[in-house]
Scaffold this motif. Sequence first.
Motif, PDB file in Angstrom:
ATOM      1  N   ASN A   2       0.919  -1.167   0.033  1.00 40.95           N
ATOM      2  CA  ASN A   2      -0.221  -0.067   0.052  1.00 40.95           C
ATOM      3  C   ASN A   2       0.914   1.230  -0.092  1.00 40.95           C
ATOM      4  OD1 ASN A   2       0.943  -0.197   2.825  1.00 40.95           O
ATOM      5  ND2 ASN A   2      -0.852   0.783   3.619  1.00 40.95           N
ATOM      6  N   ILE A   3       2.283   1.074   0.411  1.00 40.29           N
ATOM      7  CA  ILE A   3       3.098   2.082   0.084  1.00 40.29           C
ATOM      8  C   ILE A   3       3.981   1.978  -0.858  1.00 40.29           C
ATOM      9  CG2 ILE A   3       4.841   3.863   1.321  1.00 40.29           C
ATOM     10  CD1 ILE A   3       1.945   3.752   2.590  1.00 40.29           C
ATOM     11  N   TRP A  15       0.476  -2.326  -4.913  1.00 39.90           N
ATOM     12  CA  TRP A  15       1.500  -2.589  -6.055  1.00 39.90           C
ATOM     13  C   TRP A  15       1.681  -3.931  -5.950  1.00 39.90           C
ATOM     14  CZ3 TRP A  15       3.778  -0.050  -9.536  1.00 39.90           C
ATOM     15  CH2 TRP A  15       5.029  -0.498 -10.260  1.00 39.90           C
ATOM     16  N   PRO A  16       1.874  -4.672  -7.043  1.00 39.87           N
ATOM     17  CA  PRO A  16       2.131  -4.103  -8.365  1.00 39.87           C
ATOM     18  C   PRO A  16       0.519  -3.791  -9.398  1.00 39.87           C
ATOM     19  CG  PRO A  16       2.452  -6.079  -8.750  1.00 39.87           C
ATOM     20  CD  PRO A  16       2.148  -6.263  -7.164  1.00 39.87           C
ATOM     21  N   ASN A  17      -0.517  -4.189  -8.774  1.00 37.86           N
ATOM     22  CA  ASN A  17      -1.542  -4.277  -9.695  1.00 37.86           C
ATOM     23  C   ASN A  17      -1.926  -2.722 -10.218  1.00 37.86           C
ATOM     24  OD1 ASN A  17      -1.852  -6.974  -9.181  1.00 37.86           O
ATOM     25  ND2 ASN A  17      -3.424  -6.610  -7.438  1.00 37.86           N
ATOM     26  N   LEU A  51       4.102   5.417 -10.269  1.00 38.13           N
ATOM     27  CA  LEU A  51       5.367   6.159 -10.696  1.00 38.13           C
ATOM     28  C   LEU A  51       5.299   7.540 -10.279  1.00 38.13           C
ATOM     29  CD1 LEU A  51       4.663   4.862 -14.399  1.00 38.13           C
ATOM     30  CD2 LEU A  51       6.152   3.651 -12.715  1.00 38.13           C
ATOM     31  N   ILE A  52       6.473   8.034 -10.719  1.00 39.52           N
ATOM     32  CA  ILE A  52       6.979   9.439 -10.281  1.00 39.52           C
ATOM     33  C   ILE A  52       7.038  10.320 -11.280  1.00 39.52           C
ATOM     34  CG2 ILE A  52       7.840   8.668  -7.739  1.00 39.52           C
ATOM     35  CD1 ILE A  52      10.526   9.212  -8.826  1.00 39.52           C
ATOM     36  N   GLY A  53       6.913  11.776 -10.937  1.00 37.40           N
ATOM     37  CA  GLY A  53       7.200  12.713 -11.999  1.00 37.40           C
ATOM     38  C   GLY A  53       6.927  14.056 -11.714  1.00 37.40           C
ATOM     39  N   VAL A  54       6.981  14.975 -12.668  1.00 38.07           N
ATOM     40  CA  VAL A  54       6.676  16.517 -12.016  1.00 38.07           C
ATOM     41  C   VAL A  54       6.135  17.318 -13.322  1.00 38.07           C
ATOM     42  CG1 VAL A  54       8.746  16.619 -10.282  1.00 38.07           C
ATOM     43  CG2 VAL A  54       9.250  16.945 -12.743  1.00 38.07           C
TER      44      VAL A  54
END
Length: 585
Positions: free
Chosen positions: A196-197, A397-399, A488-491
């Motif tokens: 969950n994190i 994760w990973p669903n 995923l991460i981004g800006v």
Amino acid sequence: MGSQVQKVLKDRKFSSIFILFSTIILVLLYTSTTDNPFFLYSDNNTTPIIIPSVSTSSSSSSSLSVQSNLQWKLCDGPVAVDYIPCLDNFVAIKALKNRRHMERRERHCPKFSPRCLVPLPRHYRISVRWPKSIDMIWYDNVPHAKLVEYKKEQNWVRKSGDYFVFPGGGTQFKDGVDNYVKFIEETSPLIKWGKNIRVILDVGCGVASFGGYLLEKNVLTMSFAPKDEHEAQIQFALERGIPAIISVIGTQKLTFPDNAYDLIHCARCRVHWDMDGGKPLLELNRILRPGGFFVWSATPVYLNDETHHNQWEAMVNLTNSICWKTVAKSVDSSGVGFVIYQKPVTNSCYENRKENNPPICDDTYRKNNSWYVPLSSCLSPIPVDNKGKWLSGPLPWPNRLTSRPVSLSSEQDTAQKFEEDTMVWSALVTEVYLVDLPISWSSVRNVMDMNAGYGSFGAALIDQPVWVMNVVPIDMADTLSIIYERGLIGVYHDWCESFNTYPRTYDLLHSNYLFQTLSQRCEMVEMVAEIDRILRPNGYLIVNDTMEVIETVKPILQSLHWSVIFHQNHFLLAKKGFWRPGLRE
């Protein structure tokens, strides 16, 4: 049709066949909603997301007119080797009237983007490859030793011969970051790393050992800190191959979407959360997803002198006012303590407060609008769907990577577009990028998708030993919430300005129909100069765009002495060398 595409992939008869077939599929699906059937648009049909086009645009722009005999010069000045144009604008910084709220650490871009090239540090060499780099990097690549002396008692970083080494210590990690991370999970059973994190923000990250350790637990951490608060700490993190960006909680919102992070962490970060009516903590509340956690490891949690006691009382009052629940408070064997707060999942607590302070943001509040936007003094509401139902959080994760994001538009066909986007990028990456393009993937760790769309390029690389910074340009469709929901991460970013990173911090940059869009308001030469600044020597640039754009970019890259090839008349692949003006290649 999808099964036919999968059969083509299974038979590995891909290359031009698959690209042509995918284009035909998208023409059939989207000609009714797009002006150019070679583009797959996102929710509001304004942003090209995927599918290479061999069509040549008939439009022209002055920014696409580039002289073939470009002359380059090196950037000069005392910080030239580590030059970041929007953070090293000393004229603008000196003219600031107020410096109370870290204004000097915020972006102050020059009027004209520079066209100079950043010099290499003396004795610079190819970076240590991942995963070895998480423990040691070349001293000559980040020749800043002040942090070794300044933090020598805390085991952030040490110098050993030609290397910097990272023992896994930190201000709050007296028994090592591994024990610290384990203690957090043991203290609160609600926190399950890698389940969950999945996406974390580490505020004031140091050399990012917290985020680096969590990588092995399938946790992706966006680490950030101001430039030079502790000398080059973000540069250390990126050289190690750990996700990081230069940023500061000052007077403006962070360049992340609302409700993005599963957990936010702060270990002795120097942020006064109750400042200006609690604006810094309200900003964390904005970007923390409903039900998400804030782990605050700081001296007011466990020291009881008058100063720390008053700071703790202020934090108690502030967190109560925004309905954060304390789920754990503990002190480990080394005497370091932390408190874990949880954000509510509905607006009911906000509405039942005795005092409407801070107030809930009104209708003028613009979700995910955080590019050069002042910090807010109101409480961003918990999101609901078009029927007023509280939106559920992402799947474990990973669903969550491939499931339909809850923030995806409810408009007709958006789910199908998302699935098609995921499928096509999976095939392109698997059969072209990883196989056909001459890229030495063993040397690639830090990747940036400059126009990320739904994040499907990054999702397709999930099984590779890389991480991807997904950038959503501010003049494109806002898909960054979807990217975070996928784990995923981004800006957000405006590519007409410089990016908040040190030079030489990425191994591969991916540009998908970015230049064509930006050519109407950005100078192509300046954009390429910024790419050169960000990319490491021996790093790669993949350009997927119109032939007009590709033919314009090619001579600029060649003027930099980059090697350039075409593949299938769809992709330009360029590799940066060590050439700098005044030096032989």
